[in-house]
Design a protein around this motif. Structure first.
Motif, PDB file in Angstrom:
ATOM      1  N   ASN A  87     101.006  33.725  59.767  1.00  0.00           N
ATOM      2  CA  ASN A  87     100.105  32.718  60.352  1.00  0.00           C
ATOM      3  C   ASN A  87     100.090  31.447  59.517  1.00  0.00           C
ATOM      4  O   ASN A  87     100.070  30.334  60.046  1.00  0.00           O
ATOM      5  N   GLN A  88     100.096  31.618  58.197  1.00  0.00           N
ATOM      6  CA  GLN A  88     100.094  30.459  57.307  1.00  0.00           C
ATOM      7  C   GLN A  88     101.392  29.669  57.454  1.00  0.00           C
ATOM      8  O   GLN A  88     101.366  28.438  57.507  1.00  0.00           O
ATOM      9  N   VAL A  89     102.520  30.359  57.530  1.00  0.00           N
ATOM     10  CA  VAL A  89     103.810  29.687  57.707  1.00  0.00           C
ATOM     11  C   VAL A  89     103.820  28.915  59.026  1.00  0.00           C
ATOM     12  O   VAL A  89     104.253  27.765  59.081  1.00  0.00           O
ATOM     13  N   GLN A  93     104.325  24.953  59.311  1.00  0.00           N
ATOM     14  CA  GLN A  93     105.421  24.387  60.089  1.00  0.00           C
ATOM     15  C   GLN A  93     104.887  23.386  61.098  1.00  0.00           C
ATOM     16  O   GLN A  93     105.478  22.314  61.292  1.00  0.00           O
ATOM     17  N   SER A  94     103.768  23.709  61.712  1.00  0.00           N
ATOM     18  CA  SER A  94     103.148  22.794  62.663  1.00  0.00           C
ATOM     19  C   SER A  94     102.733  21.498  61.965  1.00  0.00           C
ATOM     20  O   SER A  94     102.934  20.398  62.487  1.00  0.00           O
ATOM     21  N   ARG A  95     102.161  21.629  60.771  1.00  0.00           N
ATOM     22  CA  ARG A  95     101.734  20.450  60.010  1.00  0.00           C
ATOM     23  C   ARG A  95     102.930  19.594  59.594  1.00  0.00           C
ATOM     24  O   ARG A  95     102.870  18.368  59.638  1.00  0.00           O
ATOM     25  N   VAL A  96     104.028  20.236  59.207  1.00  0.00           N
ATOM     26  CA  VAL A  96     105.240  19.496  58.845  1.00  0.00           C
ATOM     27  C   VAL A  96     105.746  18.711  60.050  1.00  0.00           C
ATOM     28  O   VAL A  96     106.141  17.545  59.919  1.00  0.00           O
ATOM     29  N   GLU A  97     105.726  19.320  61.226  1.00  0.00           N
ATOM     30  CA  GLU A  97     106.142  18.613  62.439  1.00  0.00           C
ATOM     31  C   GLU A  97     105.243  17.414  62.706  1.00  0.00           C
ATOM     32  O   GLU A  97     105.730  16.334  63.050  1.00  0.00           O
ATOM     33  N   GLU A  98     103.926  17.595  62.547  1.00  0.00           N
ATOM     34  CA  GLU A  98     102.986  16.483  62.744  1.00  0.00           C
ATOM     35  C   GLU A  98     103.286  15.345  61.768  1.00  0.00           C
ATOM     36  O   GLU A  98     103.325  14.186  62.158  1.00  0.00           O
ATOM     37  N   LEU A  99     103.474  15.691  60.497  1.00  0.00           N
ATOM     38  CA  LEU A  99     103.732  14.668  59.485  1.00  0.00           C
ATOM     39  C   LEU A  99     105.081  13.993  59.706  1.00  0.00           C
ATOM     40  O   LEU A  99     105.217  12.783  59.476  1.00  0.00           O
ATOM     41  N   THR A 100     106.074  14.753  60.147  1.00  0.00           N
ATOM     42  CA  THR A 100     107.388  14.177  60.436  1.00  0.00           C
ATOM     43  C   THR A 100     107.281  13.174  61.577  1.00  0.00           C
ATOM     44  O   THR A 100     107.854  12.085  61.504  1.00  0.00           O
ATOM     45  N   ASP A 101     106.539  13.534  62.628  1.00  0.00           N
ATOM     46  CA  ASP A 101     106.326  12.608  63.738  1.00  0.00           C
ATOM     47  C   ASP A 101     105.601  11.354  63.268  1.00  0.00           C
ATOM     48  O   ASP A 101     105.986  10.228  63.615  1.00  0.00           O
ATOM     49  N   GLU A 102     104.557  11.555  62.472  1.00  0.00           N
ATOM     50  CA  GLU A 102     103.791  10.419  61.968  1.00  0.00           C
ATOM     51  C   GLU A 102     104.667   9.514  61.110  1.00  0.00           C
ATOM     52  O   GLU A 102     104.619   8.290  61.238  1.00  0.00           O
ATOM     53  N   LEU A 103     105.476  10.104  60.250  1.00  0.00           N
ATOM     54  CA  LEU A 103     106.370   9.322  59.403  1.00  0.00           C
ATOM     55  C   LEU A 103     107.384   8.557  60.250  1.00  0.00           C
ATOM     56  O   LEU A 103     107.694   7.403  59.959  1.00  0.00           O
ATOM     57  N   GLY A 104     107.863   9.190  61.313  1.00  0.00           N
ATOM     58  CA  GLY A 104     108.798   8.507  62.211  1.00  0.00           C
ATOM     59  C   GLY A 104     108.162   7.292  62.853  1.00  0.00           C
ATOM     60  O   GLY A 104     108.794   6.236  62.977  1.00  0.00           O
ATOM     61  N   HIS A 105     106.889   7.428  63.261  1.00  0.00           N
ATOM     62  CA  HIS A 105     106.181   6.289  63.863  1.00  0.00           C
ATOM     63  C   HIS A 105     105.968   5.174  62.839  1.00  0.00           C
ATOM     64  O   HIS A 105     106.145   3.998  63.154  1.00  0.00           O
ATOM     65  N   VAL A 106     105.606   5.538  61.632  1.00  0.00           N
ATOM     66  CA  VAL A 106     105.393   4.536  60.579  1.00  0.00           C
ATOM     67  C   VAL A 106     106.708   3.830  60.263  1.00  0.00           C
ATOM     68  O   VAL A 106     106.761   2.598  60.148  1.00  0.00           O
ATOM     69  N   TYR A 107     107.785   4.603  60.142  1.00  0.00           N
ATOM     70  CA  TYR A 107     109.092   4.020  59.839  1.00  0.00           C
ATOM     71  C   TYR A 107     109.524   3.066  60.961  1.00  0.00           C
ATOM     72  O   TYR A 107     110.009   1.976  60.693  1.00  0.00           O
TER      73      TYR A 107
END
Length: 156
Positions: A87-89, A93-107
């Motif tokens: 469950n923690q993994v 993984q969900s949080r990494v996807e959220e942050l990756t999307d956010e970073l893509g928008h910022v970039y």
């Protein structure tokens, strides 16, 4: 967008099975399901009368608990820890996807703005267009300034 189980047409989290049906679907005795609930391994939803209602996802989890116990020889405490870590993994993984999307928008926003920062004539940080330098001004000594000087030896 809801995800549905292809075989039954049910949402995986729809709490629809009473304990006897869930036990039969999982190939277990209802008392085993009660024990797993008490231990926190698989916790079904509850009706207003406190009756257990299992979802298709719960039945899959019951089968996995049984597999780990019987085929892998893992004790119930170990199974509980495995499930917690899974469950923690999943959450990470969900949080990494959220942050990756956010970073893509910022970039993408930075690429659109195409701003560059440089040291200005007074040593302050200024925004300039790509390929440009900060505007030059005259220093207190009458010399053009605008170049970044980190250290200059004292005049003698």
């Amino acid at each position: 967008m809801e995800q549905r189980d292809d075989r039954s047409g049910l949402h995986p989290d729809a709490a629809v099975f009473v304990i006897s049906v869930a036990a039969e679907l999982a190939g277990m005795h209802p008392q085993t399901l009660r024990q797993y609930d008490r231990l926190g391994l698989v916790s079904p939803s509850r009706t207003s009368g406190r009756g257990r209602r299992y979802s298709p996802r719960d039945v899959v989890m019951l089968r996995e608990v049984q597999r780990l116990s019987q085929e892998e020889g893992v004790n119930l405490a170990g199974i509980k820890r495995i499930l917690e870590l899974e469950n923690q993994v999943t959450a990470l993984q969900s949080r990494v996807e959220e942050l990756t999307d956010e970073l893509g928008h910022v970039y993408a926003a930075l690429q659109r703005s195409r701003r560059v920062f440089a040291a200005g004539p007074e040593g302050d940080v200024v925004a300039v267009e790509r390929g440009q330098r900060p505007r030059r001004s005259t220093s207190a000594f009458g010399r053009p300034s605008g170049a970044l000087v980190v250290w200059r030896p004292p005049a003698r």
